[in-house]
Motif scaffolding. Structure first.
Motif, mmCIF file in Angstrom:
data_model
loop_
_atom_site.group_PDB
_atom_site.id
_atom_site.type_symbol
_atom_site.label_atom_id
_atom_site.label_comp_id
_atom_site.label_asym_id
_atom_site.label_seq_id
_atom_site.Cartn_x
_atom_site.Cartn_y
_atom_site.Cartn_z
ATOM 1 N N PHE A 1 1.224 30.074 13.221
ATOM 2 C CA PHE A 1 1.756 29.908 14.568
ATOM 3 C C PHE A 1 1.268 28.619 15.234
ATOM 4 N N ALA A 2 0.321 27.941 14.624
ATOM 5 C CA ALA A 2 -0.280 26.748 15.234
ATOM 6 C C ALA A 2 0.435 25.487 14.759
ATOM 7 N N ILE A 3 0.496 24.492 15.650
ATOM 8 C CA ILE A 3 1.100 23.196 15.331
ATOM 9 C C ILE A 3 -0.032 22.225 15.013
ATOM 10 N N PRO A 4 -0.027 21.633 13.814
ATOM 11 C CA PRO A 4 -1.113 20.716 13.438
ATOM 12 C C PRO A 4 -1.221 19.525 14.390
ATOM 13 N N ALA A 5 -2.441 19.065 14.585
ATOM 14 C CA ALA A 5 -2.663 17.895 15.446
ATOM 15 C C ALA A 5 -2.013 16.646 14.873
ATOM 16 N N THR A 6 -1.704 16.669 13.592
ATOM 17 C CA THR A 6 -1.078 15.517 12.931
ATOM 18 C C THR A 6 0.445 15.553 13.012
ATOM 19 N N ASN A 7 1.021 16.562 13.669
ATOM 20 C CA ASN A 7 2.477 16.667 13.768
ATOM 21 C C ASN A 7 3.052 15.434 14.456
ATOM 22 N N PRO A 8 4.025 14.747 13.855
ATOM 23 C CA PRO A 8 4.539 13.503 14.439
ATOM 24 C C PRO A 8 5.516 13.709 15.584
ATOM 25 N N ASN A 9 5.996 14.947 15.762
ATOM 26 C CA ASN A 9 7.053 15.188 16.751
ATOM 27 C C ASN A 9 6.564 15.827 18.044
ATOM 28 N N TYR A 10 5.515 16.630 17.960
ATOM 29 C CA TYR A 10 5.024 17.351 19.125
ATOM 30 C C TYR A 10 3.509 17.188 19.234
ATOM 31 N N VAL A 11 2.994 17.469 20.434
ATOM 32 C CA VAL A 11 1.549 17.486 20.620
ATOM 33 C C VAL A 11 1.029 18.774 20.005
ATOM 34 N N GLY A 12 0.400 18.662 18.849
ATOM 35 C CA GLY A 12 -0.154 19.824 18.162
ATOM 36 C C GLY A 12 -1.640 19.943 18.404
ATOM 37 N N LEU A 13 -2.156 21.166 18.350
ATOM 38 C CA LEU A 13 -3.551 21.416 18.724
ATOM 39 C C LEU A 13 -4.380 22.039 17.608
ATOM 40 N N LYS A 14 -3.792 22.189 16.402
ATOM 41 C CA LYS A 14 -4.564 22.768 15.301
ATOM 42 C C LYS A 14 -5.356 21.686 14.593
ATOM 43 N N PRO A 15 -6.702 21.786 14.612
ATOM 44 C CA PRO A 15 -7.521 20.799 13.904
ATOM 45 C C PRO A 15 -7.454 21.032 12.404
#
Length: 264
Positions: free
Chosen positions: A75-89
């Motif tokens: 359910f988490a979006i990686p911090a490295t996601n190029p499209n959105y601000v992700g917060l998973k370290p």
């Protein structure tokens, strides 16, 4: 069988009336601070309810509950996601696996758990009644704008001798990023404000480095960590916690907002 199934599934639901989550109880005495690890994700439909439970716990026990949001799992979006601000370290999934998390949101209170958000109020109150067996102070902050290196000092005064681990986490508040199902409408809120998000750690392991504690003997540990260019240093805080390695018991937790001014 239907009654048994209802008893099993109820804690995972997010329709618990807010007035039923907490029972007014006498205040907790003592200086213990409880560390609540909130395993969460930006696309998790039940996680906003977990955030609301945390807000109520912090309000009910001011200065006694330190929540840290650890974005992990599918359910988490990686911090490295190029499209959105992700917060998973990068280490989020490993932490979740270490804690045995299988459902989100999941809470680990002073190292115990995981448990679903309906159970957090009881677990937090039980943890608050355990004596704090050391004192922790975080200060001496320094920051180099050119290198984005943040430094500081953690001082521990133990009330017992023990082989322990000192953990030092870096968290950020006020991050504006998307979150799913905030209002129970199964839509995205693109301006949701995420607080106490775990960004990094200032030890060899995320769970801390070994330290030998001698009763009533103060010891200090200097730390430094490089802040990512996307993190707002004005919203950064440091969380420190001490774990007794023999028992797994948390002796105490402390947190401090990074103050780079000379004002007290």
């Amino acid at each position: 069988m239907l009654l048994a199934m209802a008893a099993v599934t109820l804690p995972g639901c997010n329709d618990i009336d807010s007035e039923e989550r907490f029972i007014e109880l006498p205040p907790i005495e003592g200086n213990r601070v409880v560390l609540l690890e909130d395993y969460t994700g930006q696309s998790c439909p039940n996680c906003p309810e977990g955030h609301r439970v945390i807000e109520q716990l912090v309000e009910q026990y001011p200065g006694k509950v330190m929540a840290v949001s650890i974005h992990a799992g599918e359910f988490a979006i990686p911090a490295t996601n190029p499209n959105y601000v992700g917060l998973k370290p990068a280490f989020g999934d490993a932490m979740s696996a270490d804690r045995g998390v299988s459902e989100y949101p999941a809470g680990v209170i002073d190292g115990q758990g995981p448990s679903l958000h309906a159970n957090w109020p009881t677990a937090v109150r039980d943890a608050l009644q355990v004596a704090a067996l050391c004192e922790i102070e975080i200060d001496g902050f320094s920051y180099d704008e050119a290198t984005r290196n943040l430094g500081g000092t953690v001082t521990v005064l133990p009330g017992k001798s023990a082989s322990a681990a000192l953990g030092i986490w870096i968290i950020e508040d006020g991050i504006v990023a998307r979150q799913y199902n905030v209002n129970g409408d199964h839509k995205w809120d693109r301006n949701y404000v995420h607080d106490h998000v775990l960004r990094s750690y200032a030890t060899t392991s995320v769970w801390g480095d070994p330290v030998t504690l001698v009763r009533d003997e103060e010891s200090s540990r200097d730390f430094s960590v490089i802040l990512d260019p996307t993190w707002n240093v004005d919203n950064i805080s440091v969380v420190a916690f001490v774990t007794d390695l023999a028992t797994g018991q948390y002796l105490q937790t402390a947190y401090a907002h990074v103050n780079l001014s000379n004002e007290e």
